[in-house]
Design a protein around this motif. Structure first.
Motif, PDB file in Angstrom:
ATOM      1  N   GLN A  13       0.554  -1.683  -0.021  1.00 38.15           N
ATOM      2  CA  GLN A  13       0.144  -0.180  -0.276  1.00 38.15           C
ATOM      3  C   GLN A  13       1.167   1.408   0.114  1.00 38.15           C
ATOM      4  O   GLN A  13       1.572   1.548   0.649  1.00 38.15           O
ATOM      5  CB  GLN A  13      -1.005   0.159   1.060  1.00 38.15           C
ATOM      6  CG  GLN A  13      -2.284  -1.056   1.543  1.00 38.15           C
ATOM      7  CD  GLN A  13      -3.334  -0.711   2.319  1.00 38.15           C
ATOM      8  OE1 GLN A  13      -2.988  -0.408   3.336  1.00 38.15           O
ATOM      9  NE2 GLN A  13      -4.355  -1.299   2.310  1.00 38.15           N
ATOM     10  N   ALA A  14       0.444   2.291  -0.512  1.00 37.32           N
ATOM     11  CA  ALA A  14       1.255   3.897  -0.693  1.00 37.32           C
ATOM     12  C   ALA A  14       1.705   3.744   0.470  1.00 37.32           C
ATOM     13  O   ALA A  14       0.902   3.443   2.201  1.00 37.32           O
ATOM     14  CB  ALA A  14       0.305   4.836  -1.414  1.00 37.32           C
ATOM     15  N   GLY A  16       4.122   2.179   2.764  1.00 39.08           N
ATOM     16  CA  GLY A  16       4.477   1.102   2.967  1.00 39.08           C
ATOM     17  C   GLY A  16       6.043   0.904   2.614  1.00 39.08           C
ATOM     18  O   GLY A  16       6.639   2.167   1.656  1.00 39.08           O
ATOM     19  N   PRO A  88       2.020   4.778  -5.459  1.00 35.49           N
ATOM     20  CA  PRO A  88       1.715   4.477  -6.779  1.00 35.49           C
ATOM     21  C   PRO A  88       2.352   5.053  -7.850  1.00 35.49           C
ATOM     22  O   PRO A  88       3.216   3.921  -8.628  1.00 35.49           O
ATOM     23  CB  PRO A  88       0.281   4.657  -6.945  1.00 35.49           C
ATOM     24  CG  PRO A  88      -0.035   6.359  -5.725  1.00 35.49           C
ATOM     25  CD  PRO A  88       0.923   6.444  -4.799  1.00 35.49           C
ATOM     26  N   VAL A 122       2.335  -0.755  -6.592  1.00 39.77           N
ATOM     27  CA  VAL A 122       2.134   0.378  -5.144  1.00 39.77           C
ATOM     28  C   VAL A 122       0.608   0.485  -5.102  1.00 39.77           C
ATOM     29  O   VAL A 122       0.602   1.505  -6.045  1.00 39.77           O
ATOM     30  CB  VAL A 122       2.642   1.475  -4.767  1.00 39.77           C
ATOM     31  CG1 VAL A 122       2.398   2.263  -3.885  1.00 39.77           C
ATOM     32  CG2 VAL A 122       4.388   0.761  -4.835  1.00 39.77           C
ATOM     33  N   SER A 123      -0.424   0.283  -4.424  1.00 43.68           N
ATOM     34  CA  SER A 123      -1.909   0.406  -4.558  1.00 43.68           C
ATOM     35  C   SER A 123      -2.206   2.463  -3.692  1.00 43.68           C
ATOM     36  O   SER A 123      -1.068   2.256  -3.128  1.00 43.68           O
ATOM     37  CB  SER A 123      -2.413  -0.521  -3.679  1.00 43.68           C
ATOM     38  OG  SER A 123      -2.660  -0.538  -2.718  1.00 43.68           O
ATOM     39  N   SER A 124      -3.198   2.642  -4.177  1.00 40.81           N
ATOM     40  CA  SER A 124      -2.653   3.686  -3.872  1.00 40.81           C
ATOM     41  C   SER A 124      -4.275   3.805  -2.621  1.00 40.81           C
ATOM     42  O   SER A 124      -5.168   2.757  -2.385  1.00 40.81           O
ATOM     43  CB  SER A 124      -3.746   5.038  -4.429  1.00 40.81           C
ATOM     44  OG  SER A 124      -5.137   4.565  -5.397  1.00 40.81           O
TER      45      SER A 124
END
Length: 124
Positions: A13-14, A16, A88, A122-124
């Protein structure tokens, strides 16, 4: 001939953190300048970070400075990329690369040896 194998990619995750590793085999690892590059879909491969053979000199792209840290353990023939505060826009395939020239290089064509790449998302 040097073989490079990356590991440690995945989904985060963003905000992280993630650590990439690149294990080298073949010739004397400490004689190689090592670098990390990345390539996002539809974009050119770009420089991320590089480190001298001794580990004393390090250089970073402006986009990752202060968030990413490159390091190496010559006893383990491994170079690392510690990535913190991920965004991201850091999503890409990350490649490690090496060359035996004296200077740290930010241009991909300077590097003679490349790993197969590891995906970082990387997910937002």
């Amino acid at each position: 001939q040097v073989q490079l194998v990356e590991s440690g990619g995945g989904l985060v995750q963003a905000g992280g953190s993630m650590r990439l590793s690149c294990a080298a085999s073949g010739r004397t690892f400490s004689s190689y300048v090592m670098g990390w590059f990345r390539q996002a879909p539809g974009k050119e491969r770009e420089f991320v970070a590089a480190i001298s053979g001794s580990g004393v000199s390090r250089y970073y792209a402006d986009s990752v400075k202060g968030r990413f840290t490159i390091s190496r353990d010559n006893a383990k023939n491994t170079v690392y990329l510690q990535m913190n505060s991920l965004k991201p826009e850091d999503t890409a395939v990350y490649y490690c690369a090496g060359h035996e020239r004296r200077n740290i290089a930010v241009v991909a064509t300077f590097y003679d040896y490349w790993g197969q790449g590891t995906q970082v998302t990387v997910s937002s």
